[in-house]
Write a protein that holds these residues in place. Structure first.
Motif, PDB file in Angstrom:
ATOM      1  N   LYS A   1       0.833  -1.216   0.000  1.00 28.22           N
ATOM      2  CA  LYS A   1       0.000   0.000   0.000  1.00 28.22           C
ATOM      3  C   LYS A   1       0.873   1.274   0.000  1.00 28.22           C
ATOM      4  CE  LYS A   1      -3.285   1.786   3.509  1.00 28.22           C
ATOM      5  NZ  LYS A   1      -3.270   3.143   3.250  1.00 28.22           N
ATOM      6  N   ASN A   2       1.929   1.253   0.798  1.00 27.83           N
ATOM      7  CA  ASN A   2       2.811   2.432   0.863  1.00 27.83           C
ATOM      8  C   ASN A   2       3.608   2.635  -0.421  1.00 27.83           C
ATOM      9  OD1 ASN A   2       2.023   2.681   3.489  1.00 27.83           O
ATOM     10  ND2 ASN A   2       3.998   2.170   4.405  1.00 27.83           N
ATOM     11  N   HIS A   3       4.024   1.530  -1.013  1.00 34.92           N
ATOM     12  CA  HIS A   3       4.999   1.606  -2.098  1.00 34.92           C
ATOM     13  C   HIS A   3       4.365   1.964  -3.439  1.00 34.92           C
ATOM     14  CE1 HIS A   3       8.881   0.634  -3.951  1.00 34.92           C
ATOM     15  NE2 HIS A   3       8.211   0.007  -4.905  1.00 34.92           N
ATOM     16  N   PHE A   4       3.154   1.438  -3.685  1.00 32.58           N
ATOM     17  CA  PHE A   4       2.607   1.577  -5.044  1.00 32.58           C
ATOM     18  C   PHE A   4       1.661   2.769  -5.172  1.00 32.58           C
ATOM     19  CE2 PHE A   4       4.235  -2.746  -5.082  1.00 32.58           C
ATOM     20  CZ  PHE A   4       4.954  -2.708  -6.257  1.00 32.58           C
ATOM     21  N   ILE A   5       1.319   3.066  -6.433  1.00 34.80           N
ATOM     22  CA  ILE A   5       0.539   4.273  -6.729  1.00 34.80           C
ATOM     23  C   ILE A   5      -0.956   3.965  -6.743  1.00 34.80           C
ATOM     24  CG2 ILE A   5       0.145   6.084  -8.462  1.00 34.80           C
ATOM     25  CD1 ILE A   5       3.101   5.439  -9.414  1.00 34.80           C
ATOM     26  N   ASP A   6      -1.311   2.834  -7.382  1.00 37.23           N
ATOM     27  CA  ASP A   6      -2.731   2.547  -7.591  1.00 37.23           C
ATOM     28  C   ASP A   6      -2.902   1.035  -7.799  1.00 37.23           C
ATOM     29  OD1 ASP A   6      -5.365   2.590  -8.259  1.00 37.23           O
ATOM     30  OD2 ASP A   6      -5.105   3.580 -10.219  1.00 37.23           O
ATOM     31  N   LYS A   7      -2.661   0.593  -9.013  1.00 41.99           N
ATOM     32  CA  LYS A   7      -2.770  -0.835  -9.310  1.00 41.99           C
ATOM     33  C   LYS A   7      -1.411  -1.522  -9.106  1.00 41.99           C
ATOM     34  CE  LYS A   7      -7.051  -0.826 -10.817  1.00 41.99           C
ATOM     35  NZ  LYS A   7      -8.069  -1.432  -9.949  1.00 41.99           N
ATOM     36  N   VAL A   8      -1.476  -2.827  -8.873  1.00 40.65           N
ATOM     37  CA  VAL A   8      -0.249  -3.612  -8.701  1.00 40.65           C
ATOM     38  C   VAL A   8      -0.331  -4.861  -9.574  1.00 40.65           C
ATOM     39  CG1 VAL A   8       1.240  -4.805  -7.047  1.00 40.65           C
ATOM     40  CG2 VAL A   8      -0.108  -2.839  -6.293  1.00 40.65           C
ATOM     41  N   VAL A   9       0.676  -5.062 -10.403  1.00 44.20           N
ATOM     42  CA  VAL A   9       0.739  -6.280 -11.214  1.00 44.20           C
ATOM     43  C   VAL A   9       1.515  -7.335 -10.417  1.00 44.20           C
ATOM     44  CG1 VAL A   9       1.509  -7.303 -13.391  1.00 44.20           C
ATOM     45  CG2 VAL A   9       0.813  -4.892 -13.315  1.00 44.20           C
ATOM     46  N   VAL A  10       0.896  -8.499 -10.234  1.00 45.46           N
ATOM     47  CA  VAL A  10       1.555  -9.582  -9.501  1.00 45.46           C
ATOM     48  C   VAL A  10       2.096 -10.580 -10.513  1.00 45.46           C
ATOM     49  CG1 VAL A  10       1.291 -11.344  -7.713  1.00 45.46           C
ATOM     50  CG2 VAL A  10      -0.183  -9.302  -7.683  1.00 45.46           C
ATOM     51  N   GLU A  11       3.409 -10.737 -10.530  1.00 40.27           N
ATOM     52  CA  GLU A  11       4.020 -11.724 -11.431  1.00 40.27           C
ATOM     53  C   GLU A  11       4.720 -12.792 -10.600  1.00 40.27           C
ATOM     54  OE1 GLU A  11       6.750  -9.866 -14.134  1.00 40.27           O
ATOM     55  OE2 GLU A  11       5.153  -8.771 -15.182  1.00 40.27           O
ATOM     56  N   GLU A  12       4.821 -13.987 -11.158  1.00 46.42           N
ATOM     57  CA  GLU A  12       5.556 -15.019 -10.433  1.00 46.42           C
ATOM     58  C   GLU A  12       7.048 -14.741 -10.515  1.00 46.42           C
ATOM     59  OE1 GLU A  12       4.831 -19.119 -11.506  1.00 46.42           O
ATOM     60  OE2 GLU A  12       6.383 -19.799 -10.109  1.00 46.42           O
ATOM     61  N   LYS A  13       7.729 -14.934  -9.396  1.00 47.75           N
ATOM     62  CA  LYS A  13       9.180 -14.824  -9.361  1.00 47.75           C
ATOM     63  C   LYS A  13       9.746 -16.205  -9.654  1.00 47.75           C
ATOM     64  CE  LYS A  13      12.870 -13.069  -6.387  1.00 47.75           C
ATOM     65  NZ  LYS A  13      13.891 -13.867  -7.047  1.00 47.75           N
ATOM     66  N   LEU A  14      10.578 -16.299 -10.675  1.00 45.50           N
ATOM     67  CA  LEU A  14      11.163 -17.597 -11.028  1.00 45.50           C
ATOM     68  C   LEU A  14      12.534 -17.732 -10.396  1.00 45.50           C
ATOM     69  CD1 LEU A  14      10.114 -17.610 -14.787  1.00 45.50           C
ATOM     70  CD2 LEU A  14       9.073 -18.942 -12.930  1.00 45.50           C
ATOM     71  N   ASN A  15      12.887 -18.949 -10.073  1.00 44.34           N
ATOM     72  CA  ASN A  15      14.132 -19.219  -9.362  1.00 44.34           C
ATOM     73  C   ASN A  15      15.204 -19.690 -10.341  1.00 44.34           C
ATOM     74  OD1 ASN A  15      15.988 -19.707  -7.387  1.00 44.34           O
ATOM     75  ND2 ASN A  15      15.042 -21.627  -6.691  1.00 44.34           N
ATOM     76  N   GLY A  16      15.841 -18.725 -10.985  1.00 44.66           N
ATOM     77  CA  GLY A  16      16.903 -19.054 -11.932  1.00 44.66           C
ATOM     78  C   GLY A  16      17.967 -17.992 -11.829  1.00 44.66           C
ATOM     79  N   TYR A  17      18.498 -17.572 -12.962  1.00 43.74           N
ATOM     80  CA  TYR A  17      19.462 -16.477 -12.912  1.00 43.74           C
ATOM     81  C   TYR A  17      19.081 -15.378 -13.892  1.00 43.74           C
ATOM     82  CZ  TYR A  17      21.851 -18.974 -16.802  1.00 43.74           C
ATOM     83  OH  TYR A  17      22.150 -19.596 -17.975  1.00 43.74           O
ATOM     84  N   ASN A  18      19.371 -14.152 -13.463  1.00 44.64           N
ATOM     85  CA  ASN A  18      18.982 -12.939 -14.167  1.00 44.64           C
ATOM     86  C   ASN A  18      19.912 -12.703 -15.357  1.00 44.64           C
ATOM     87  OD1 ASN A  18      19.395  -9.971 -14.693  1.00 44.64           O
ATOM     88  ND2 ASN A  18      17.738  -9.778 -13.191  1.00 44.64           N
ATOM     89  N   ILE A  19      19.286 -12.494 -16.526  1.00 47.23           N
ATOM     90  CA  ILE A  19      20.065 -12.309 -17.755  1.00 47.23           C
ATOM     91  C   ILE A  19      19.554 -11.084 -18.509  1.00 47.23           C
ATOM     92  CG2 ILE A  19      20.255 -13.320 -20.107  1.00 47.23           C
ATOM     93  CD1 ILE A  19      22.292 -14.435 -18.178  1.00 47.23           C
ATOM     94  N   ARG A  20      20.489 -10.330 -19.092  1.00 48.76           N
ATOM     95  CA  ARG A  20      20.111  -9.252 -20.019  1.00 48.76           C
ATOM     96  C   ARG A  20      20.621  -9.636 -21.406  1.00 48.76           C
ATOM     97  NH1 ARG A  20      23.673  -5.229 -17.304  1.00 48.76           N
ATOM     98  NH2 ARG A  20      24.321  -7.129 -16.248  1.00 48.76           N
ATOM     99  N   ILE A  21      19.726  -9.609 -22.373  1.00 43.97           N
ATOM    100  CA  ILE A  21      20.122  -9.933 -23.746  1.00 43.97           C
ATOM    101  C   ILE A  21      20.162  -8.640 -24.556  1.00 43.97           C
ATOM    102  CG2 ILE A  21      19.578 -11.277 -25.818  1.00 43.97           C
ATOM    103  CD1 ILE A  21      17.861 -13.094 -24.036  1.00 43.97           C
TER     104      ILE A  21
END
Lengths: 390, 390
Positions: free
Chosen positions: B83-103
């Motif tokens: 409630k404190n952090h967001f502005i209005d709506k919140v998108v809930v996505e699953e967090k996957l357990n792998g490694y972060n990559i930038r392509i």
């Protein structure tokens, strides 16, 4: 600080250090001045070139030295650790869960020094009252090293049945007598003989065992102590020719975690890893079945989680959590002196209650004091208010 | 290092840093040079004056910049944090357990960068094979940020059903598309639209909720993910106008502890405190009964103790414990290149098995590699041999 005001050459000679090293210790704030009732003394805040942390030099004519009590290392496994470490026989003594004190007599005054080398006014008064310290007239070169235990102390408030003294739960047990300037210990038997002679309370051996089979007997003793909710053992060479080592019970590991996780943001991080590792090696060495190991795991998990959630609940309900201890003082003056000492020690305390009590020794002051753990209180409030974990 | 060999002024301009700061970063070894197949690049080993850790500057004509993926902060409580952090709506996505990559695509070449900013040859080859990356021709200024998951990877070998690809368990899911030079994210909807258009796999929202009631819905989602043995959620502003935050399941806290305590002298100390604190706040916030809390405590205790004792047992039996992962390579050359990269990363590895396998895509090389945790192996041996704990 006016280093030159001290007889540096004489202090250096006493400690077997060079003047250069001594100056270095001053500059690095390893060596600092403190005082207790006009008696000034120097104090090693850290170990330095063979001088133990907590070593004290009284700034009197004599420059009397009281060496710091050496760290007692820990056995992680009983076998082969005991067998490797000792020479022949091993004295098994109970390890008491209190605070380490050295009692000395300097210039006709008795002082009780904490592990870190401060003269504690509370403890000094209690030992003068509890003990007949004639021994230090006859053997002024000795220090009496022992554990102050019981619920009514400001450092490790932990109940011991044997420390019950009517209105106060507090007791002192000598576990070592050392030459205070050399740190040389008396053989165990001589220490006990002297304690008997001067009628001083001391820690009695639970067993004297052969190092080859010690791991079997110590395990049995540890299992018994564990059931009784006691801390553990200290193992000693009869002649104190090698350093003592310690080993603690599952019960103690869990109790340590419970206290630490009551104030988890202050104490948790430093306590947890070492305790769980001790449990891991114990479970391995005691060849536990999966079922037994799961009971140990459950104890561990509960020792961590339950006090933590209890503290969060309290803080969420507006309480400021503190570690409370109740102390008995002979006079208002003694109480004030102790409070001054606590402030000097940088402890943040909160006096929760003060009352006069009638005892068989007259009117005393009973004070309930709370030690405040600011970090735990503040961080919990902050996370409950939505602060993110970085 | 010849700092002057670089076009310092241009690099400084690109990064919006002064030349003085840039030189400081070089001197402090925060900024270092690395290369991948002749392509030299500079790499920020730590965050520095607003430049994220893992930021890379390609040393080409353009001095192409790829900014590091920002740290995702963690909610310790769902309410009032969301409630404190967001502005209005919140998108809930699953967090996957792998490694972060930038392509990214730079000078017509595709590169996959790890979180810390290294071009990983293994990952670069896999993404080139798995994905049609036309999007980076049309939007060369973007980087595709996502999670590489599955059992057959060298960083976080963790099985995911959806990553099954016949002979290999490995998959990539985009969770963010950013301008690589500014780190500005596309709004969630735009990211999804682009992924659909270019037929790229992406993390789909589990829900879009109102920030006022998000804590209730997220809790339900977390409880479901927990039962399914999944990691947790990342919460996002639909326009990515504020930074995402994460929250993980009890299951994950325990899994983290299990992996960490398998190699406890290497990983245990850094993992344990944060995990148990998360559990404490979760138990508090979910208003657990004492019974439920004790089940959580048992899970925690077992996640710590059981893998630890298993490892001690293995080492006591003469085994050297390692974290094993199985990777599939197209050629001997690819395998060699990867081994070279691992050595550069200072990983101590042990090739346990190499075999050729027949797949529907021809012959591949399957290698079983063990990552050695020296500290855990060495310390256990030492304590089993009687070393004292200082």
């Amino acid at each position: 600080m006016q280093v030159s005001a001290y007889a540096l050459d004489k202090i250096a000679e006493k400690l077997n250090l060079s003047i250069k090293d001594l100056n270095k210790a001053f500059k690095k704030k390893i060596l600092r001045e403190d005082e207790y009732k006009e008696q000034k003394y120097l104090l090693f805040k850290k170990g330095f070139r063979g001088i133990e942390k907590g070593t004290v030099i009284f700034l009197n004519e004599n420059l009397d030295v009281v060496r710091g009590y050496p760290k007692t290392y820990r056995a992680i496994t009983l076998y082969p650790t005991i067998k490797n470490h000792f020479i022949d026989k091993v004295v098994v003594e109970e390890k008491l869960n209190g605070y380490n004190i050295r009692i000395v007599k300097v210039d006709d005054e008795i002082y009780a020094l904490t592990r870190s080398g401060y003269i504690c006014p509370f403890t000094t008064k209690k030992v003068k009252k509890f003990l007949n310290l004639e021994i230090l007239d006859d053997y002024n070169e000795y220090m009496l090293c022992g554990e102050m235990i019981g619920l009514n102390n400001p450092y490790t408030p932990y109940y011991y049945k044997e420390a019950d003294k009517g209105y106060e739960n507090l007791g002192f047990y000598i576990f070592d007598i050392k030459e205070r300037e050399t740190n040389k210990s008396l053989p165990v038997k001589e220490r006990m003989k002297l304690c008997e002679k001067y009628n001083l309370p001391y820690v009695k051996p639970l067993a004297i065992v052969d190092k080859e089979t010690a791991h079997i007997q110590v395990r049995k003793i540890i299992e018994k102590l564990n059931k009784e909710g006691r801390e553990g053992v200290v193992l000693k060479d009869p002649d104190m020719a090698v350093s003592p080592i310690k080993y603690t019970t599952h019960y103690t590991q869990c109790e340590d975690l419970k206290s630490a996780f009551t104030f988890f943001f202050d104490l948790g991080i430093d306590f947890i890893f070492s305790r769980v590792v001790r449990e891991g090696f114990m479970s391995y060495e005691f060849k536990e079945s999966l079922e037994e190991r799961k009971i140990r795991a459950k104890d561990l998990g509960e020792a961590i989680l339950l006090p933590m959630v209890e503290t969060i609940n309290k803080v969420a309900n507006g309480e400021r959590v503190s570690e409370d201890f109740e102390l008995i003082f002979d006079s208002e003056e003694d109480f004030e002196e102790f409070l001054y000492f606590m402030r000097k020690m940088k402890m943040i305390i909160n006096i929760k209650n003060v009352e006069e009590i009638n005892t068989n020794e007259g009117v005393k002051i009973k004070a309930l004091i709370g030690k405040i753990y600011n970090r735990t209180n503040d961080k919990i409030i902050s996370y409950l208010n939505g602060t993110l974990w970085e």
